[in-house]
Design a protein around this motif. Structure first.
Motif, PDB file in Angstrom:
ATOM      1  N   GLN A 149      -6.052  -0.568  -0.711  1.00  0.00           N
ATOM      2  CA  GLN A 149      -5.060   0.055  -1.577  1.00  0.00           C
ATOM      3  C   GLN A 149      -4.123  -0.984  -2.190  1.00  0.00           C
ATOM      4  O   GLN A 149      -3.775  -0.910  -3.371  1.00  0.00           O
ATOM      5  CB  GLN A 149      -4.266   1.103  -0.805  1.00  0.00           C
ATOM      6  N   HIS A 201       0.833  -1.203   0.000  1.00  0.00           N
ATOM      7  CA  HIS A 201       0.000   0.000   0.000  1.00  0.00           C
ATOM      8  C   HIS A 201       0.867   1.252   0.000  1.00  0.00           C
ATOM      9  O   HIS A 201       2.062   1.190   0.340  1.00  0.00           O
ATOM     10  CB  HIS A 201      -0.902   0.004   1.247  1.00  0.00           C
ATOM     11  N   ARG A 233      -5.486   0.168   3.981  1.00  0.00           N
ATOM     12  CA  ARG A 233      -4.229  -0.336   3.426  1.00  0.00           C
ATOM     13  C   ARG A 233      -4.469  -1.592   2.594  1.00  0.00           C
ATOM     14  O   ARG A 233      -3.864  -1.773   1.527  1.00  0.00           O
ATOM     15  CB  ARG A 233      -3.225  -0.610   4.546  1.00  0.00           C
TER      16      ARG A 233
END
Length: 265
Positions: free
Chosen positions: A245, A212, A242
């Motif tokens: 992502q 991430h 996170r």
């Protein structure tokens, strides 16, 4: 008489009655060892002597031993290569020369390839990845053969059961750069090298996904703020962000990894 391998890192010396000049390189007890067969031993430790790997090398957490291929060569000029059988461009490293260097590298190492892999850095090899680095880090050490010219005599790869590994789908002039990259990726997985085990658990490829995005101070830079969720203190929300992502970046940039992750391979 061939030159002795050049060692880097702290050595654990053992008492002996032999003159030091006649001794093999002293062993480094309990530490991971990389033996590199190369025509360019002066290229090492290179970047491996810097930062965390360099500090760990200096303090004896791992050891690097370079074995110069040239002294094992044939004749007055120590020739290490010859023209390809059947014709063609370039030169090929000779099996008899390589075998002498490999025999030297094998001294004091286990024959079990799981405990001590022997690797040839080759563009036709299986692509190096995090799983390979993790496997090598669990071994006692590794021997790496750096190729040059048009490659090495196939017979030596067969005779010694050598694993061929590629840094990527491109060709380098030799294996030294690839060896340093692979050693770096492996050494950093050894206990105590990074000092923070969580670092290796959260980074790219550790979970099969790319990492991430990361941010730090200042909170806003050139009109670009840190995503508010990262400053919220809500650890569950941060973890979810996170993860999302990582999945998004992996899908967009490495669909091959994403498909592998989705299939559970």
């Amino acid at each position: 008489m061939t030159d002795k391998p050049k060692s880097h890192g702290r050595l654990a010396m053992r008492p002996t009655l032999q003159p030091r000049s006649l001794m093999d390189a002293p062993e480094l007890r309990g530490s991971w060892v990389a033996k590199v067969i190369t025509l360019f031993p002066e290229a090492f430790p290179g970047v491996l002597g810097e930062s965390l790997t360099g500090r760990a090398l200096k303090h004896g957490a791992w050891r690097l031993e370079t074995i110069d291929l040239r002294p094992f060569g044939e004749g007055k000029h120590r020739n290490v290569d010859d023209t390809p059988a059947g014709g063609g461009a370039g030169m090929v490293l000779r099996a008899d020369v390589l075998s002498r260097a490999l025999d030297r590298a094998a001294e004091g190492t286990p024959a079990d390839r799981a405990r001590w892999p022997v690797v040839y850095l080759s563009p036709r090899g299986r692509r190096f990845d995090q799983a390979t680095a993790r496997r090598w880090s669990r071994a006692e050490g590794i021997t790496m053969l750096c190729g040059r010219f048009e490659g090495v005599d196939e017979r030596v790869l067969e005779e010694y059961g050598i694993e061929e590994v590629s840094l990527g789908d491109f060709v380098l002039t030799g294996g030294e750069i690839a060896a340093q990259a692979m050693i770096d990726a492996t050494v950093r997985l050894r206990p105590g090298i990074l000092g923070n085990a969580a670092s290796t658990e959260e980074e790219s490829h550790a979970s099969g996904l790319l990492e991430h995005p990361q941010y730090t101070r200042p909170a806003e830079w050139r009109g670009r703020p840190i995503p508010p969720v990262l400053l919220s203190g809500n650890h569950a929300a941060i973890e979810q962000w996170r993860r999302e992502q990582s999945e998004k970046i992996t899908r967009e940039r490495r669909p091959d990894l994403w498909n592998k992750h989705e299939s559970g391979d």
